[in-house]
Design a protein around this motif. Sequence first.
Motif, PDB file in Angstrom:
ATOM      1  N   SER A  70      13.828 -25.490  91.331  1.00 44.15           N
ATOM      2  CA  SER A  70      13.435 -24.081  91.265  1.00 44.15           C
ATOM      3  C   SER A  70      14.492 -23.191  91.900  1.00 44.15           C
ATOM      4  O   SER A  70      14.815 -22.117  91.377  1.00 44.15           O
ATOM      5  CB  SER A  70      12.100 -23.867  91.975  1.00 44.15           C
ATOM      6  N   LEU A  71      15.036 -23.629  93.032  1.00 37.67           N
ATOM      7  CA  LEU A  71      16.093 -22.854  93.690  1.00 37.67           C
ATOM      8  C   LEU A  71      17.345 -22.770  92.824  1.00 37.67           C
ATOM      9  O   LEU A  71      17.983 -21.715  92.738  1.00 37.67           O
ATOM     10  CB  LEU A  71      16.437 -23.465  95.049  1.00 37.67           C
ATOM     11  N   LYS A  72      17.700 -23.865  92.158  1.00 41.28           N
ATOM     12  CA  LYS A  72      18.873 -23.849  91.280  1.00 41.28           C
ATOM     13  C   LYS A  72      18.688 -22.864  90.130  1.00 41.28           C
ATOM     14  O   LYS A  72      19.596 -22.105  89.806  1.00 41.28           O
ATOM     15  CB  LYS A  72      19.156 -25.245  90.722  1.00 41.28           C
ATOM     16  N   ILE A  73      17.510 -22.877  89.532  1.00 42.22           N
ATOM     17  CA  ILE A  73      17.230 -21.951  88.429  1.00 42.22           C
ATOM     18  C   ILE A  73      17.270 -20.506  88.951  1.00 42.22           C
ATOM     19  O   ILE A  73      17.887 -19.627  88.349  1.00 42.22           O
ATOM     20  CB  ILE A  73      15.858 -22.252  87.787  1.00 42.22           C
ATOM     21  N   GLY A  74      16.610 -20.255  90.083  1.00 40.82           N
ATOM     22  CA  GLY A  74      16.577 -18.908  90.649  1.00 40.82           C
ATOM     23  C   GLY A  74      17.957 -18.405  91.029  1.00 40.82           C
ATOM     24  O   GLY A  74      18.306 -17.249  90.748  1.00 40.82           O
ATOM     25  N   LEU A  75      18.762 -19.259  91.666  1.00 37.52           N
ATOM     26  CA  LEU A  75      20.125 -18.863  92.034  1.00 37.52           C
ATOM     27  C   LEU A  75      20.975 -18.587  90.802  1.00 37.52           C
ATOM     28  O   LEU A  75      21.803 -17.672  90.802  1.00 37.52           O
ATOM     29  CB  LEU A  75      20.788 -19.940  92.893  1.00 37.52           C
ATOM     30  N   TYR A 117      19.968 -17.347  87.930  1.00 36.25           N
ATOM     31  CA  TYR A 117      19.636 -16.008  87.434  1.00 36.25           C
ATOM     32  C   TYR A 117      20.126 -14.913  88.382  1.00 36.25           C
ATOM     33  O   TYR A 117      20.583 -13.854  87.948  1.00 36.25           O
ATOM     34  CB  TYR A 117      18.136 -15.874  87.190  1.00 36.25           C
ATOM     35  N   LEU A 118      20.056 -15.151  89.687  1.00 37.69           N
ATOM     36  CA  LEU A 118      20.543 -14.186  90.671  1.00 37.69           C
ATOM     37  C   LEU A 118      22.052 -13.967  90.518  1.00 37.69           C
ATOM     38  O   LEU A 118      22.526 -12.832  90.504  1.00 37.69           O
ATOM     39  CB  LEU A 118      20.215 -14.659  92.085  1.00 37.69           C
ATOM     40  N   LEU A 119      22.806 -15.062  90.382  1.00 35.68           N
ATOM     41  CA  LEU A 119      24.261 -14.943  90.208  1.00 35.68           C
ATOM     42  C   LEU A 119      24.601 -14.232  88.906  1.00 35.68           C
ATOM     43  O   LEU A 119      25.561 -13.454  88.850  1.00 35.68           O
ATOM     44  CB  LEU A 119      24.915 -16.320  90.266  1.00 35.68           C
ATOM     45  N   GLN A 120      23.827 -14.497  87.869  1.00 33.04           N
ATOM     46  CA  GLN A 120      24.058 -13.789  86.609  1.00 33.04           C
ATOM     47  C   GLN A 120      23.882 -12.289  86.803  1.00 33.04           C
ATOM     48  O   GLN A 120      24.661 -11.488  86.287  1.00 33.04           O
ATOM     49  CB  GLN A 120      23.085 -14.284  85.535  1.00 33.04           C
ATOM     50  N   THR A 152      27.441 -11.938  84.581  1.00 32.62           N
ATOM     51  CA  THR A 152      27.963 -12.997  83.720  1.00 32.62           C
ATOM     52  C   THR A 152      26.811 -13.838  83.195  1.00 32.62           C
ATOM     53  O   THR A 152      25.694 -13.761  83.678  1.00 32.62           O
ATOM     54  CB  THR A 152      28.973 -13.872  84.485  1.00 32.62           C
ATOM     55  N   ASN A 153      27.092 -14.633  82.215  1.00 36.57           N
ATOM     56  CA  ASN A 153      26.065 -15.462  81.595  1.00 36.57           C
ATOM     57  C   ASN A 153      26.332 -16.930  81.930  1.00 36.57           C
ATOM     58  O   ASN A 153      26.991 -17.636  81.180  1.00 36.57           O
ATOM     59  CB  ASN A 153      26.065 -15.238  80.082  1.00 36.57           C
ATOM     60  N   ILE A 154      25.834 -17.375  83.067  1.00 32.39           N
ATOM     61  CA  ILE A 154      26.026 -18.750  83.510  1.00 32.39           C
ATOM     62  C   ILE A 154      24.930 -19.603  82.893  1.00 32.39           C
ATOM     63  O   ILE A 154      23.759 -19.352  83.102  1.00 32.39           O
ATOM     64  CB  ILE A 154      25.967 -18.853  85.049  1.00 32.39           C
ATOM     65  N   ARG A 155      25.307 -20.593  82.167  1.00 39.30           N
ATOM     66  CA  ARG A 155      24.328 -21.433  81.479  1.00 39.30           C
ATOM     67  C   ARG A 155      24.568 -22.913  81.753  1.00 39.30           C
ATOM     68  O   ARG A 155      24.522 -23.743  80.865  1.00 39.30           O
ATOM     69  CB  ARG A 155      24.379 -21.186  79.970  1.00 39.30           C
ATOM     70  N   LEU A 156      24.810 -23.257  83.017  1.00 39.56           N
ATOM     71  CA  LEU A 156      25.106 -24.632  83.386  1.00 39.56           C
ATOM     72  C   LEU A 156      24.287 -25.028  84.604  1.00 39.56           C
ATOM     73  O   LEU A 156      24.228 -24.289  85.588  1.00 39.56           O
ATOM     74  CB  LEU A 156      26.595 -24.785  83.706  1.00 39.56           C
ATOM     75  N   LYS A 192      17.154 -25.618  76.184  1.00 39.95           N
ATOM     76  CA  LYS A 192      17.407 -24.596  75.174  1.00 39.95           C
ATOM     77  C   LYS A 192      18.212 -23.425  75.752  1.00 39.95           C
ATOM     78  O   LYS A 192      18.889 -22.726  75.022  1.00 39.95           O
ATOM     79  CB  LYS A 192      16.106 -24.106  74.552  1.00 39.95           C
ATOM     80  N   ASP A 193      18.140 -23.238  77.064  1.00 39.94           N
ATOM     81  CA  ASP A 193      18.825 -22.122  77.713  1.00 39.94           C
ATOM     82  C   ASP A 193      20.047 -22.532  78.530  1.00 39.94           C
ATOM     83  O   ASP A 193      20.860 -21.677  78.870  1.00 39.94           O
ATOM     84  CB  ASP A 193      17.857 -21.383  78.652  1.00 39.94           C
ATOM     85  N   PHE A 194      20.153 -23.800  78.870  1.00 39.49           N
ATOM     86  CA  PHE A 194      21.215 -24.266  79.773  1.00 39.49           C
ATOM     87  C   PHE A 194      21.882 -25.531  79.237  1.00 39.49           C
ATOM     88  O   PHE A 194      21.241 -26.333  78.578  1.00 39.49           O
ATOM     89  CB  PHE A 194      20.645 -24.603  81.165  1.00 39.49           C
ATOM     90  N   THR A 195      23.148 -25.693  79.599  1.00 41.61           N
ATOM     91  CA  THR A 195      23.808 -26.982  79.463  1.00 41.61           C
ATOM     92  C   THR A 195      23.498 -27.717  80.751  1.00 41.61           C
ATOM     93  O   THR A 195      23.764 -27.215  81.843  1.00 41.61           O
ATOM     94  CB  THR A 195      25.325 -26.820  79.301  1.00 41.61           C
ATOM     95  N   ILE A 196      22.923 -28.899  80.640  1.00 41.12           N
ATOM     96  CA  ILE A 196      22.496 -29.637  81.819  1.00 41.12           C
ATOM     97  C   ILE A 196      23.330 -30.905  81.940  1.00 41.12           C
ATOM     98  O   ILE A 196      23.375 -31.713  81.010  1.00 41.12           O
ATOM     99  CB  ILE A 196      20.996 -29.965  81.752  1.00 41.12           C
ATOM    100  N   LEU A 197      24.012 -31.039  83.081  1.00 40.16           N
ATOM    101  CA  LEU A 197      24.834 -32.215  83.346  1.00 40.16           C
ATOM    102  C   LEU A 197      24.137 -33.061  84.389  1.00 40.16           C
ATOM    103  O   LEU A 197      23.691 -32.564  85.408  1.00 40.16           O
ATOM    104  CB  LEU A 197      26.203 -31.816  83.858  1.00 40.16           C
ATOM    105  N   ASN A 198      24.057 -34.359  84.136  1.00 39.93           N
ATOM    106  CA  ASN A 198      23.458 -35.287  85.081  1.00 39.93           C
ATOM    107  C   ASN A 198      24.584 -36.110  85.699  1.00 39.93           C
ATOM    108  O   ASN A 198      25.246 -36.871  85.014  1.00 39.93           O
ATOM    109  CB  ASN A 198      22.443 -36.182  84.376  1.00 39.93           C
ATOM    110  N   ALA A 199      24.775 -35.947  86.988  1.00 38.09           N
ATOM    111  CA  ALA A 199      25.878 -36.614  87.678  1.00 38.09           C
ATOM    112  C   ALA A 199      25.387 -37.789  88.507  1.00 38.09           C
ATOM    113  O   ALA A 199      25.769 -37.966  89.645  1.00 38.09           O
ATOM    114  CB  ALA A 199      26.609 -35.610  88.562  1.00 38.09           C
ATOM    115  N   SER A 200      24.502 -38.614  87.948  1.00 37.53           N
ATOM    116  CA  SER A 200      24.028 -39.755  88.744  1.00 37.53           C
ATOM    117  C   SER A 200      24.805 -41.000  88.419  1.00 37.53           C
ATOM    118  O   SER A 200      25.505 -41.124  87.511  1.00 37.53           O
ATOM    119  CB  SER A 200      22.569 -40.031  88.554  1.00 37.53           C
TER     120      SER A 200
END
Length: 79
Positions: free
Chosen positions: A25-30, A32-35, A40-44, A71-79
């Motif tokens: 939730s914090l990642k999603i909120g941050l 949108y806040l940074l955008q 800018t349109n950050i979608r990662l 649908k709204d973000f490019t999601i990278l999994n770094a595990s």
Amino acid sequence: HYHVNGKDRYYEQLSGAMKLAVTFSLKIGLNYLLQDIFGTNIRLLLLAEIDQSLDKASVDSFADIVKFFQKDFTILNAS
């Protein structure tokens, strides 16, 4: 402050799944806040070791949430 079943909790008292929900939730909120701030349109989103503290049912539930945001973000999994 975190509230679970009407009671205050510290972050350390939350389960692994609850901590993951808070972090996501914090990642999603941050994002949108940074955008908003930078216009800018950050979608990662970068996810790292998300399933480490989850049981199978929680992993499946979280996977559904991630699919919703694909649908709204490019999601990278770094595990």
